[in-house]
Write an enzyme that holds these catalytic residues in place. Structure first.
Site, PDB file in Angstrom:
ATOM      1  N   SER A 156       0.854  -1.193   0.000  1.00 46.32           N
ATOM      2  CA  SER A 156       0.000   0.000   0.000  1.00 46.32           C
ATOM      3  C   SER A 156       0.885   1.237   0.000  1.00 46.32           C
ATOM      4  O   SER A 156       2.013   1.210   0.513  1.00 46.32           O
ATOM      5  CB  SER A 156      -0.868   0.033   1.264  1.00 46.32           C
ATOM      6  OG  SER A 156      -1.513   1.290   1.398  1.00 46.32           O
ATOM      7  N   TYR A 169      -1.765  -1.181  10.187  1.00 48.67           N
ATOM      8  CA  TYR A 169      -1.810  -1.440   8.739  1.00 48.67           C
ATOM      9  C   TYR A 169      -0.551  -0.889   8.058  1.00 48.67           C
ATOM     10  O   TYR A 169       0.066  -1.554   7.227  1.00 48.67           O
ATOM     11  CB  TYR A 169      -3.075  -0.773   8.195  1.00 48.67           C
ATOM     12  CG  TYR A 169      -3.367  -0.978   6.728  1.00 48.67           C
ATOM     13  CD1 TYR A 169      -3.775  -2.215   6.243  1.00 48.67           C
ATOM     14  CD2 TYR A 169      -3.287   0.088   5.824  1.00 48.67           C
ATOM     15  CE1 TYR A 169      -4.082  -2.393   4.894  1.00 48.67           C
ATOM     16  CE2 TYR A 169      -3.591  -0.075   4.485  1.00 48.67           C
ATOM     17  CZ  TYR A 169      -3.991  -1.314   4.023  1.00 48.67           C
ATOM     18  OH  TYR A 169      -4.295  -1.476   2.693  1.00 48.67           O
TER      19      TYR A 169
HETATM   20  P1  NAD Z   1     -11.251  -5.966   0.011  1.00 47.28           P
HETATM   21  O1  NAD Z   1     -11.632  -6.002   1.451  1.00 47.28           O
HETATM   22  O2  NAD Z   1     -12.330  -5.919  -0.999  1.00 47.28           O
HETATM   23  O3  NAD Z   1     -10.311  -7.193  -0.340  1.00 47.28           O
HETATM   24  C1  NAD Z   1      -9.528  -7.864   0.583  1.00 47.28           C
HETATM   25  C2  NAD Z   1      -9.780  -9.334   0.396  1.00 47.28           C
HETATM   26  O4  NAD Z   1      -8.937 -10.063   1.275  1.00 47.28           O
HETATM   27  C3  NAD Z   1     -11.238  -9.713   0.738  1.00 47.28           C
HETATM   28  O5  NAD Z   1     -11.750 -10.534  -0.279  1.00 47.28           O
HETATM   29  C4  NAD Z   1     -11.108 -10.465   2.038  1.00 47.28           C
HETATM   30  O6  NAD Z   1     -12.093 -11.447   2.205  1.00 47.28           O
HETATM   31  C5  NAD Z   1      -9.715 -11.067   1.854  1.00 47.28           C
HETATM   32  N1  NAD Z   1      -9.144 -11.525   3.109  1.00 47.28           N
HETATM   33  C6  NAD Z   1      -9.026 -10.846   4.274  1.00 47.28           C
HETATM   34  N2  NAD Z   1      -8.475 -11.651   5.201  1.00 47.28           N
HETATM   35  C7  NAD Z   1      -8.248 -12.846   4.606  1.00 47.28           C
HETATM   36  C8  NAD Z   1      -7.708 -14.074   5.036  1.00 47.28           C
HETATM   37  N3  NAD Z   1      -7.315 -14.265   6.300  1.00 47.28           N
HETATM   38  N4  NAD Z   1      -7.585 -15.084   4.146  1.00 47.28           N
HETATM   39  C9  NAD Z   1      -7.997 -14.922   2.879  1.00 47.28           C
HETATM   40  N5  NAD Z   1      -8.551 -13.793   2.411  1.00 47.28           N
HETATM   41  C10 NAD Z   1      -8.661 -12.778   3.275  1.00 47.28           C
HETATM   42  O7  NAD Z   1     -10.266  -4.732  -0.158  1.00 47.28           O
HETATM   43  P2  NAD Z   1      -9.318  -4.356  -1.402  1.00 47.28           P
HETATM   44  O8  NAD Z   1      -9.284  -2.886  -1.424  1.00 47.28           O
HETATM   45  O9  NAD Z   1      -9.699  -5.092  -2.618  1.00 47.28           O
HETATM   46  O10 NAD Z   1      -7.894  -4.857  -0.859  1.00 47.28           O
HETATM   47  C11 NAD Z   1      -7.080  -5.796  -1.544  1.00 47.28           C
HETATM   48  C12 NAD Z   1      -5.631  -5.562  -1.155  1.00 47.28           C
HETATM   49  O11 NAD Z   1      -5.240  -4.273  -1.617  1.00 47.28           O
HETATM   50  C13 NAD Z   1      -5.398  -5.555   0.360  1.00 47.28           C
HETATM   51  O12 NAD Z   1      -4.157  -6.165   0.646  1.00 47.28           O
HETATM   52  C14 NAD Z   1      -5.351  -4.083   0.689  1.00 47.28           C
HETATM   53  O13 NAD Z   1      -4.619  -3.816   1.857  1.00 47.28           O
HETATM   54  C15 NAD Z   1      -4.676  -3.541  -0.563  1.00 47.28           C
HETATM   55  N6  NAD Z   1      -4.886  -2.104  -0.801  1.00 47.28           N
HETATM   56  C16 NAD Z   1      -6.120  -1.613  -1.138  1.00 47.28           C
HETATM   57  C17 NAD Z   1      -6.259  -0.250  -1.380  1.00 47.28           C
HETATM   58  C18 NAD Z   1      -7.577   0.378  -1.795  1.00 47.28           C
HETATM   59  O14 NAD Z   1      -7.664   1.607  -1.802  1.00 47.28           O
HETATM   60  N7  NAD Z   1      -8.608  -0.387  -2.136  1.00 47.28           N
HETATM   61  C19 NAD Z   1      -5.155   0.591  -1.250  1.00 47.28           C
HETATM   62  C20 NAD Z   1      -3.933   0.057  -0.904  1.00 47.28           C
HETATM   63  C21 NAD Z   1      -3.808  -1.296  -0.687  1.00 47.28           C
END
Ligand code: NAD
Length: 263
Positions: A156, A169
């Site tokens: 991130s 985080y």
């Molecule tokens: P999201 O919550 O839609 O996706 C996260 C996914 O991880 C979900 O499907 C959730 O069920 C899964 N998950 C959580 N814990 C888990 C576990 N123990 N085992 C298996 N699956 C698990 O959110 P997102 O925004 O799609 O995030 C995806 C990745 O991108 C994450 O690592 C997040 O930190 C990173 N990220 C997102 C953003 C953003 O703005 N959306 C920004 C920076 C980083």
């Protein structure tokens, strides 16, 4: 001087993933869902991994309807004992995993003085330990079968810029950036590349309500030089670069895709 007459490849050929097997953790929503679609659209057989397999069926159907191939496997990335079984299931479906997208992640918002030990462990356990143990299993198999591969960790922008209530985080994601370098260094001799993508604010179903509020809109205007949220498609090119032959000499790096947020 030796001038190599290397054959020119089209962009399509350079980024093509035909015949590769890619496993995406946390594929049932948000970025993971998009990553799976992009990899499949560019030829990969995609193994969709999530805790609740039933939530993956509609993604599998959508990929197949577009002419791609997908399989679903159960995987909680915090359950170390379940990781080998998920890779076994992936191999049974499509053969050895060549590409791992370590995407599963979560945030628990709390000021550090108030944060419980349980919440701290939850964030670090998923976002850092999960990335390590799934990556370790992938690397062991990629090394043993001699094919090598590409691991893409989803970190991130907050690995580089802290924010109140997101301390755990931020620490976990900064850990992923450093782990990416360490893995890149140690796995290079097994022909395994390890890189990270560091997204800024990307609009997904879990944050779109917040960003639609006045506070959310102000935050975008104030903190993002490009003055907009990222769309999931803004990550497509970086994902394909790191997963494919186009990134054949890139390892240990973290690419920030954030419209200038960390600046
Ligand atoms: P999201 O919550 O839609 O996706 C996260 C996914 O991880 C979900 O499907 C959730 O069920 C899964 N998950 C959580 N814990 C888990 C576990 N123990 N085992 C298996 N699956 C698990 O959110 P997102 O925004 O799609 O995030 C995806 C990745 O991108 C994450 O690592 C997040 O930190 C990173 N990220 C997102 C953003 C953003 O703005 N959306 C920004 C920076 C980083």
């Amino acid at each position: 001087m030796v001038i190599k007459n290397t054959a020119m490849k089209s962009a399509n050929a350079l980024f093509d993933l035909t015949g590769r097997t890619a496993l995406v953790t946390g594929a049932s929503s948000g970025l993971g869902w998009r990553f799976a679609e992009v990899l499949a659209a560019n030829g990969a057989n995609v193994v969709l991994a999530a805790r609740r397999v039933e939530r993956l069926e509609s993604l599998k159907a959508a990929i197949e309807q577009s002419g791609g191939r997908a399989a679903c496997v159960a995987l909680d990335v915090t359950d170390q004992s379940a990781i080998p079984a998920a890779f076994d299931a992936a191999e049974a479906a499509f053969g050895p995993v060549d590409i791992l997208i370590n995407n599963a992640g979560l945030a628990v918002e709390a000021m550090l003085m108030d944060m419980s030990a349980e919440d701290w462990r939850k964030v670090l356990g998923t976002d850092l330990d999960g990335v390590f143990f799934v990556g370790q299993e992938a690397a062991r198999r990629m090394s043993a079968n001699g094919n090598g591969g590409s691991i893409v960790n989803i970190a991130s922008a907050i690995a580089f810029k802290v924010g109140k209530t997101l301390g755990a985080y931020a620490a976990a994601k900064a850990g992923v950036v450093q782990l990416t370098k360490a893995m890149g260094l140690e796995f290079a001799s097994s022909n395994i590349r390890v890189n990270a993508i560091c997204p800024g604010y990307i609009e997904t179903e879990i944050n779109s309500d917040f960003f639609a509020t006045e506070r959310g809109q102000q935050m975008i205007q104030r903190t993002v030089p490009m003055k907009r949220l990222g769309d999931t498609q803004d990550l497509d090119g970086t994902l394909l670069l790191l997963a494919s032959e186009a990134g054949a000499f890139i390892t240990g790096t973290s690419i920030i895709v954030d419209g200038g947020l960390v600046l």
